[in-house]
Design a protein around this motif. Structure first.
Motif, PDB file in Angstrom:
ATOM      1  N   UNK A  23      25.040 -28.668  35.896  1.00 18.03           N
ATOM      2  CA  UNK A  23      24.605 -27.791  36.988  1.00 18.03           C
ATOM      3  C   UNK A  23      24.633 -26.320  36.608  1.00 18.03           C
ATOM      4  N   UNK A  24      25.463 -25.952  35.631  1.00 17.98           N
ATOM      5  CA  UNK A  24      25.633 -24.542  35.289  1.00 17.98           C
ATOM      6  C   UNK A  24      24.545 -24.089  34.323  1.00 17.98           C
ATOM      7  N   UNK A  25      23.751 -23.125  34.758  1.00 15.94           N
ATOM      8  CA  UNK A  25      22.696 -22.565  33.905  1.00 15.94           C
ATOM      9  C   UNK A  25      23.253 -21.384  33.122  1.00 15.94           C
ATOM     10  N   UNK A  26      23.936 -20.473  33.816  1.00 13.22           N
ATOM     11  CA  UNK A  26      24.597 -19.348  33.147  1.00 13.22           C
ATOM     12  C   UNK A  26      25.907 -19.032  33.860  1.00 13.22           C
ATOM     13  N   UNK A  27      26.816 -18.455  33.094  1.00 13.55           N
ATOM     14  CA  UNK A  27      28.086 -17.952  33.633  1.00 13.55           C
ATOM     15  C   UNK A  27      28.523 -16.820  32.710  1.00 13.55           C
ATOM     16  N   UNK A  28      28.586 -15.623  33.258  1.00 14.68           N
ATOM     17  CA  UNK A  28      28.949 -14.450  32.450  1.00 14.68           C
ATOM     18  C   UNK A  28      30.050 -13.670  33.157  1.00 14.68           C
ATOM     19  N   UNK A  40      45.098 -11.097  35.354  1.00 22.39           N
ATOM     20  CA  UNK A  40      44.917 -12.513  35.677  1.00 22.39           C
ATOM     21  C   UNK A  40      43.727 -12.766  36.604  1.00 22.39           C
ATOM     22  N   UNK A  41      42.797 -11.832  36.646  1.00 20.78           N
ATOM     23  CA  UNK A  41      41.621 -11.947  37.515  1.00 20.78           C
ATOM     24  C   UNK A  41      40.379 -11.635  36.700  1.00 20.78           C
ATOM     25  N   UNK A  42      39.296 -12.382  36.946  1.00 20.67           N
ATOM     26  CA  UNK A  42      38.014 -11.990  36.377  1.00 20.67           C
ATOM     27  C   UNK A  42      36.894 -12.213  37.388  1.00 20.67           C
ATOM     28  N   UNK A  43      35.802 -11.492  37.170  1.00 17.16           N
ATOM     29  CA  UNK A  43      34.631 -11.516  38.048  1.00 17.16           C
ATOM     30  C   UNK A  43      33.461 -12.047  37.237  1.00 17.16           C
ATOM     31  N   UNK A  44      32.747 -13.010  37.813  1.00 18.92           N
ATOM     32  CA  UNK A  44      31.710 -13.727  37.079  1.00 18.92           C
ATOM     33  C   UNK A  44      30.397 -13.736  37.832  1.00 18.92           C
ATOM     34  N   UNK A  45      29.295 -13.580  37.082  1.00 20.49           N
ATOM     35  CA  UNK A  45      27.944 -13.813  37.597  1.00 20.49           C
ATOM     36  C   UNK A  45      27.552 -15.220  37.159  1.00 20.49           C
ATOM     37  N   UNK A  46      27.163 -16.052  38.115  1.00 19.33           N
ATOM     38  CA  UNK A  46      26.844 -17.447  37.799  1.00 19.33           C
ATOM     39  C   UNK A  46      25.495 -17.838  38.383  1.00 19.33           C
ATOM     40  N   UNK A  47      24.842 -18.764  37.696  1.00 20.29           N
ATOM     41  CA  UNK A  47      23.616 -19.369  38.204  1.00 20.29           C
ATOM     42  C   UNK A  47      23.776 -20.880  38.061  1.00 20.29           C
ATOM     43  N   UNK A  48      23.647 -21.572  39.193  1.00 26.10           N
ATOM     44  CA  UNK A  48      23.708 -23.027  39.211  1.00 26.10           C
ATOM     45  C   UNK A  48      22.331 -23.575  39.533  1.00 26.10           C
ATOM     46  N   UNK A  49      22.028 -24.733  38.988  1.00 26.61           N
ATOM     47  CA  UNK A  49      20.776 -25.413  39.298  1.00 26.61           C
ATOM     48  C   UNK A  49      21.070 -26.767  39.899  1.00 26.61           C
ATOM     49  N   UNK A  50      20.552 -26.983  41.084  1.00 28.48           N
ATOM     50  CA  UNK A  50      20.715 -28.263  41.759  1.00 28.48           C
ATOM     51  C   UNK A  50      19.300 -28.756  42.038  1.00 28.48           C
ATOM     52  N   UNK A  51      18.812 -29.612  41.147  1.00 30.56           N
ATOM     53  CA  UNK A  51      17.410 -30.019  41.235  1.00 30.56           C
ATOM     54  C   UNK A  51      16.538 -28.787  41.065  1.00 30.56           C
ATOM     55  N   UNK A  66      31.391 -14.357  41.630  1.00 31.74           N
ATOM     56  CA  UNK A  66      32.654 -14.961  42.052  1.00 31.74           C
ATOM     57  C   UNK A  66      33.838 -14.159  41.515  1.00 31.74           C
ATOM     58  N   UNK A  67      34.966 -14.367  42.165  1.00 27.88           N
ATOM     59  CA  UNK A  67      36.233 -13.762  41.753  1.00 27.88           C
ATOM     60  C   UNK A  67      37.188 -14.911  41.439  1.00 27.88           C
ATOM     61  N   UNK A  68      37.801 -14.872  40.270  1.00 27.62           N
ATOM     62  CA  UNK A  68      38.678 -15.947  39.827  1.00 27.62           C
ATOM     63  C   UNK A  68      40.083 -15.413  39.599  1.00 27.62           C
TER      64      UNK A  68
END
Length: 155
Positions: free
Chosen positions: A33-38, A45-56, A64-66
């Motif tokens: 499902x994960x196309x990109x995650x940067x 102990x925290x990071x911020x991510x740009x994500x692109x998911x593909x569902x069909x 997101x904040x982790x």
């Protein structure tokens, strides 16, 4: 709101599974499902991510904040579109003989009712696929304890 929890007892340590789950930039290599995650920003102990998911045919882009609490827990949140609420928690519980109970909890609420209905159809199977993909990755990277993988909760 969509809510789902899956868990497994696996023949790997909490530290090993934590490290796999915390390495979000590698997700596109083994999660379909994960196309990109940067990761765009790190703070202790925290990071911020740009994500692109593909569902069909649907593409879901979000930030997101982790929060990392090694080796017990990882919490991922997002409140920006397309989500009204996004909370994903990984829990790693040490078990006898070097094994780990890994639990993945998700709470998702989309701003679009249509998108929520579409995603609802795949969330349950998707959560099981995510756990299975992490176990497969662990098998490639780590030496397992000589024990089979178990469902931790009765189905």
């Amino acid at each position: 709101m969509l809510s789902e929890t899956v868990d497994r007892i696996v023949p790997y340590s909490p530290e090993q599974l934590f490290d796999l789950a915390a390495d979000v930039e590698r997700y596109p290599e083994f999660l379909h499902w994960w196309i990109t995650a940067r990761v765009r920003k790190r703070e202790a102990e925290v990071y911020y991510t740009d994500q692109v998911l593909g569902i069909g045919p649907i593409r879901v882009e979000f930030e997101s904040r982790t929060i990392l609490r090694r080796p017990e827990r990882i919490d991922v949140t997002a409140n920006e579109p397309p989500f009204r609420k996004f909370k994903l928690s990984w829990l790693f519980d040490s078990r006898p003989e070097g094994r780990c109970r890994v639990t993945l909890k998700a709470e998702l609420e989309f701003r679009s009712y249509l998108l929520e209905r579409l995603v609802d159809k795949v969330v349950s199977a998707g959560m099981n696929d995510i756990i299975a993909s992490f176990v497969t990755r662990a098998q490639r990277l780590y030496e397992p304890i000589d024990r089979p993988i178990e469902n931790a909760s009765p189905r």
